[in-house]
Design an enzyme around this catalytic site. Structure first.
Site, PDB file in Angstrom:
ATOM      1  CD  GLU A  47     -70.576 110.068 -60.751  1.00 61.10           C
ATOM      2  OE1 GLU A  47     -70.885 109.316 -59.818  1.00 61.10           O
ATOM      3  OE2 GLU A  47     -69.477 110.015 -61.356  1.00 61.10           O
ATOM      4  CB  CYS A 242     -66.123 107.591 -61.120  1.00 60.28           C
ATOM      5  SG  CYS A 242     -66.030 106.298 -59.882  1.00 60.28           S
ATOM      6  CG  ASN A 379     -65.330 110.400 -55.927  1.00 57.28           C
ATOM      7  OD1 ASN A 379     -66.212 110.562 -55.073  1.00 57.28           O
ATOM      8  ND2 ASN A 379     -65.328 109.350 -56.731  1.00 57.28           N
ATOM      9  CD  GLU A 380     -65.553 105.214 -54.209  1.00 59.58           C
ATOM     10  OE1 GLU A 380     -66.683 105.215 -53.740  1.00 59.58           O
ATOM     11  OE2 GLU A 380     -65.265 104.591 -55.245  1.00 59.58           O
TER      12      GLU A 380
HETATM   13  O1  AHR Z   1     -72.277 106.528 -57.279  1.00 56.94           O
HETATM   14  C1  AHR Z   1     -71.645 105.769 -58.261  1.00 56.94           C
HETATM   15  C2  AHR Z   1     -70.138 105.702 -58.063  1.00 56.94           C
HETATM   16  O2  AHR Z   1     -69.831 105.009 -56.896  1.00 56.94           O
HETATM   17  C3  AHR Z   1     -69.443 107.009 -57.872  1.00 56.94           C
HETATM   18  O3  AHR Z   1     -69.142 107.625 -59.070  1.00 56.94           O
HETATM   19  C4  AHR Z   1     -68.197 106.642 -57.142  1.00 56.94           C
HETATM   20  O4  AHR Z   1     -67.734 107.660 -56.294  1.00 56.94           O
HETATM   21  C5  AHR Z   1     -68.560 105.382 -56.418  1.00 56.94           C
HETATM   22  O5  AHR Z   1     -67.654 104.373 -56.680  1.00 56.94           O
END
Ligand code: AHR
Length: 659
Positions: A47, A242, A379-380
């Site tokens: 990322e 994110c 993603n999350e």
């Molecule tokens: O890895 C850092 C962050 O952690 C990522 O962007 C997110 O997916 C998670 O909250």
């Protein structure tokens, strides 16, 4: 070579000879192959956080090269007669600068870029400078290109210099290679208009080390890409995290903006610039110079399956909550987002003669497909909106590309309300894998060796997409965290019929620009180091195996809560090399004697033992001492079916025996 027979043998560990313990009997059945371990089992997650792309893996040394940051001169010092213009040759990056006569022959016009926390120059290395330029009013202009050390006590700040002559009224790309005559870790790039020059327009000012990873132009920083290659990762998840979600939907990661000519990839904000007010980086943006084409190519070159993550019509739920209707897309408005997924599959795998995205891939240099097999959608994410949104994506991808595996999310936590809600939802939707995230303390890792033992065997598989041991007491990337990650991974490996992928996170961090730690690989402008967690990951990635072998102690897996006597272990068989691989992690304070009863092994066998330990549990590798803690490998030979060893306290030991 060290000989190991049927009795306890010293294998070079100091504690071994002293060991008085009763030997723990580990029974490994080498004749019966268990579940297939997927080649994707251990991978990496990239990322653009911590200046991982711009200022990190991406080789570009100039910050704000197209003058598109909201503060158009951020990263630049300007002097003399310089104007900002906005009708340049690249419609998505319209700004550029005009350099003109300052009004006095002894007064200079020009600009200077500070790079990302300075520009690192290595003595005798070559740097490729390029710029798009024109002389708008005709004539000829000389642009002096100087590699500088602005803080030097030497007589001259510039230590290497070259000129480019601009003589066309049309925009053209000019290029010159400059050799650095000095090593400087926080240098700058200075451009000056030569004497008696015509006005000159400059756009997309760029400087790369000539020696990038695999020699690609617009390439990657070699030591960092090499570190990824050296892992032999099975899967490469990108581009976030994110940043896929964005603070707003408008600032989400949109892959279509990251492909095609690099000069015309529009700038995006990077939400990590302001995520933490105590780690605030107002100059952190995404140039998209490192885009989806580059990620696919890197996946191919490091031998990993590409695993792109796409937005599911939700902006970051941490920042916005999961119910704000202005921050998510209504189901009936999702088609452009779904098209992004369908078009990406074409970009990666399609026929250039039949599809315009596939044609673009071919034009960028890769007519052959990238053979994409997985897409993660969201993603999350959490809350009820997520499965609602995900459903039409699943339906359309399944219909058009039944062989593509779809990965859904189980939210931000390894357990709890959101997790318990989402897993059944992912099952209902028929996701192929479910992404789990856990950034947890030492105690959690120590108590979770059996996490996957009781998972349902049918239905979606697990992708542990983001995890890392976060030390209590402000400890980051210390050896103990890596050791406990190694212990936890024995449980992942033992449950390879359930877990098909696991990727530590985050991957990269610039020492001057991090927002999140621990991370796997750290660097400054010239140097980098691989953390203890990196070496644990590498031991797993190099020894993934093709099948699980049963390994028990007293009939039970060597794991459970806190291991058995602090021991965690797993075993695999690797078909291609005909090797039995046993991983043992001793998390306890004393050495443990172990007898590996390798059922099915006869005669004598060669092999090796790799051990990873540290003199101090809080010890870590650093830029100044990058290889303080690295694994060590020795040869062994095994006679018969028994291998007796002593595993020192706080050690990860990996035994490899040719069958
Ligand atoms: O890895 C850092 C962050 O952690 C990522 O962007 C997110 O997916 C998670 O909250």
């Amino acid at each position: 070579m060290i000989k190991i027979g049927t009795t306890l043998a010293a294998i070079g560990f100091a504690a071994c000879a002293m060991a008085q313990n009763v030997s723990h009997q580990f029974d490994v059945n080498t004749s019966k192959l268990g579940a297939t371990v997927q080649p994707t089992m251990y991978g990496i997650f990239f990322e653009d956080i911590n200046y991982a792309a711009d200022g990190g893996l991406y080789g570009e040394l100039v910050k704000n090269r197209s003058f598109e940051f909201p503060d158009h001169y951020m990263g630049w010092n300007t002097f003399g007669n310089i104007q900002l213009k906005n009708d340049g040759p690249f419609n998505k990056n319209p700004h550029y600068v005009r350099l003109g006569y300052s009004g006095h022959s002894d007064k200079f016009t020009g600009l200077e870029n500070e790079g990302f926390f300075g520009i690192g120059y290595e003595k005798d290395a070559e740097y490729r400078f390029s710029v798009w330029a024109r002389v708008p009013d005709g004539g000829e202009a000389t642009v002096r290109v100087m590699l500088c050390d602005p803080k030097t006590m030497d007589e001259r700040q510039q230590f290497s210099e070259a000129n480019i002559k601009v003589d066309s009224k049309e925009w053209k790309k000019y290029e010159v290679v400059i050799k650095a005559s000095k090593t400087v870790d926080k240098g700058s790039l200075r451009l000056m208009l030569g004497r008696n020059s015509a006005n000159v327009d400059l756009e997309h000012v760029s400087l790369f080390p000539k020696d990038t990873w695999n020699g690609h132009e617009n390439g990657m920083r070699k030591d960092l890409a090499q570190a990824l290659y050296d892992l032999h990762p099975g899967v490469f998840r990108f581009p976030g995290g994110c940043i896929v979600e964005g603070t707003d939907l408008a600032t989400r990661y949109q892959w279509k903006n990251t492909v095609g000519p690099v000069e015309n990839r529009p700038l995006n904000e990077n939400r990590w610039h302001y995520t933490f007010d105590y780690r605030f980086f107002p100059d952190y943006f995404q140039s998209y110079g490192l885009g989806f084409y580059e990620y696919f190519l890197l996946s191919e070159e490091i031998g990993a399956e590409p695993l792109p993550v796409l937005n599911v019509g939700l902006s970051c739920e941490y920042q916005n909550g999961s119910n704000r209707s202005d921050k998510h897309v209504a189901v009936n408005q999702l088609q452009p987002y779904i098209d992004d997924v369908l078009d990406l599959i074409e970009f990666a795998n399609g026929d250039p003669a039949k599809n315009s995205w596939a044609k673009l891939r071919a034009e960028m240099g890769h007519p052959e497909p990238f053979n994409l097999k997985f897409v993660a959608i969201g993603n999350e994410q959490w809350g009820e909106i997520y499965p609602e949104n995900l459903k039409p994506f699943v339906e359309q991808v399944r219909k058009k590309y039944p062989n593509i595996k779809i990965i859904g999310s189980s939210g931000p936590n390894s357990e709890g309300k959101d997790f318990d809600y989402l897993w059944p939802e992912m099952r209902k939707l028929g996701a192929d894998l479910v992404d789990e995230h856990f950034y947890r303390p030492e105690s959690w890792f120590l108590a979770s060796g059996d996490r996957y033992d009781n998972y349902q065997r049918k239905g979606p598989k697990v992708f542990a997409g983001e995890y890392a041991c976060h030390g209590r007491g402000k400890k980051w990337n210390h050896f103990e965290a890596a050791l406990l990650e190694a212990a936890f991974l024995t449980g992942v490996e033992r449950n390879a019929d359930v877990v098909e992928m696991a990727t530590y996170a985050p991957l990269f961090a610039h020492v001057d620009g991090w927002q999140w730690r621990p991370d796997m690989i750290w660097y400054d402008n010239l140097r980098s180091f691989r953390t203890c967690s990196y070496y644990v990951q590498q031991m797993y990635m190099h020894n993934t195996g093709s099948n699980v072998l049963s390994l028990t102690m007293g009939g039970k897996p060597v794991a459970g809560k806190e291991g058995q006597d602090g021991l965690f272990a797993s075993a695999v068989y690797e078909k291609s090399t005909n090797e039995v691989i046993v991983k043992v992690v001793n998390t306890g304070d004393k050495a443990q004697d172990i007898t590996l009863n390798l059922k099915g092994l006869k005669g004598s066998h060669t092999g090796s033992v790799t051990t990873y330990s540290a003199d101090n549990m809080d010890g870590e590798n650093t830029l100044d001492n990058p290889e303080k803690y690295v694994p060590h490998t020795k040869s062994i030979s095994v006679n018969g079916a028994t291998l007796s060893v002593s595993v020192p306290a706080k050690t990860f030991a990996l035994y490899k025996i040719k069958k």
